[in-house]
Write a protein that holds these residues in place. Structure first.
Motif, PDB file in Angstrom:
ATOM      1  N   ALA A   2     100.595  30.762  20.576  1.00  0.00           N
ATOM      2  CA  ALA A   2     100.167  30.908  19.176  1.00  0.00           C
ATOM      3  C   ALA A   2     101.122  31.143  18.102  1.00  0.00           C
ATOM      4  N   TYR A   3     100.649  30.613  17.071  1.00  0.00           N
ATOM      5  CA  TYR A   3     101.399  30.592  15.939  1.00  0.00           C
ATOM      6  C   TYR A   3     100.640  30.420  14.633  1.00  0.00           C
ATOM      7  N   HIS A  46     103.783  33.421  16.235  1.00  0.00           N
ATOM      8  CA  HIS A  46     102.669  34.347  15.777  1.00  0.00           C
ATOM      9  C   HIS A  46     102.514  34.380  14.221  1.00  0.00           C
ATOM     10  N   ASP A  47     102.887  35.292  13.485  1.00  0.00           N
ATOM     11  CA  ASP A  47     102.636  35.741  12.359  1.00  0.00           C
ATOM     12  C   ASP A  47     103.939  35.750  11.488  1.00  0.00           C
ATOM     13  N   ASN A  48     105.026  35.821  12.447  1.00  0.00           N
ATOM     14  CA  ASN A  48     106.310  36.077  12.054  1.00  0.00           C
ATOM     15  C   ASN A  48     107.279  34.558  11.833  1.00  0.00           C
ATOM     16  N   LYS A  64     117.012  43.651   4.710  1.00  0.00           N
ATOM     17  CA  LYS A  64     115.829  42.930   4.092  1.00  0.00           C
ATOM     18  C   LYS A  64     114.538  43.460   4.487  1.00  0.00           C
ATOM     19  N   ASN A  65     113.560  43.562   3.741  1.00  0.00           N
ATOM     20  CA  ASN A  65     112.294  43.994   4.069  1.00  0.00           C
ATOM     21  C   ASN A  65     111.592  43.184   5.236  1.00  0.00           C
ATOM     22  N   GLY A  66     111.108  43.596   6.306  1.00  0.00           N
ATOM     23  CA  GLY A  66     110.444  42.887   7.427  1.00  0.00           C
ATOM     24  C   GLY A  66     111.454  42.425   8.326  1.00  0.00           C
ATOM     25  N   GLU A  84     108.814  39.859   9.559  1.00  0.00           N
ATOM     26  CA  GLU A  84     107.230  40.384   9.505  1.00  0.00           C
ATOM     27  C   GLU A  84     106.767  39.543   8.401  1.00  0.00           C
ATOM     28  N   PRO A  85     105.525  39.545   8.199  1.00  0.00           N
ATOM     29  CA  PRO A  85     104.947  38.938   7.151  1.00  0.00           C
ATOM     30  C   PRO A  85     105.359  39.850   5.778  1.00  0.00           C
TER      31      PRO A  85
END
Length: 114
Positions: A2-3, A46-48, A64-66, A84-85
């Motif tokens: 999954a991506y 996935h979503d990363n 950094k954020n995420g 992360e997104p």
């Protein structure tokens, strides 16, 4: 496997604008990896984003954020992280991660061929 297909397209488009590099897509790490000049550069999981970066920049990158450290078999893998997104929603943040990975790709060691 999954991506995020939209994220993969975004990475693909960004890399297509860089001249004089060879890009190969390969299923790796449970997602889609983008190999640049035969070296794993960035991956969609996935979503990363899964980024490969210069470990000398660990402190900067970790702020950094995420940012999420990449843990494998109970140990943090240096020179890799997940993002992360929230960390790449803004165009300038996405650009930061892409450039970070591409800059390191120039000096990173290629994996041994099997």
């Amino acid at each position: 496997m999954a991506y995020n297909i939209e994220l993969a397209d975004k990475v693909r488009e960004w890399l297509a604008n860089i001249h004089d590099i060879k890009i190969e897509e390969k299923k790796m790490f449970g997602g889609l990896a983008f190999l640049v000049n035969d070296k794993m550069c960035i991956n969609i999981s996935h979503d990363n984003l899964m980024c490969r970066y210069n470990p000398d920049r660990e402190e900067e990158v970790a702020e950094k954020n995420g940012f999420l450290p990449m843990i494998m078999r109970g140990k943090q893998l240096k020179e890799y992280c997940y993002v992360e997104p929230i960390g790449f929603q803004k165009p300038e943040d996405f650009e930061y991660w892409m450039r970070l990975c591409l800059e390191y790709n120039n000096i990173a060691k290629a994996s041994k061929k099997k």
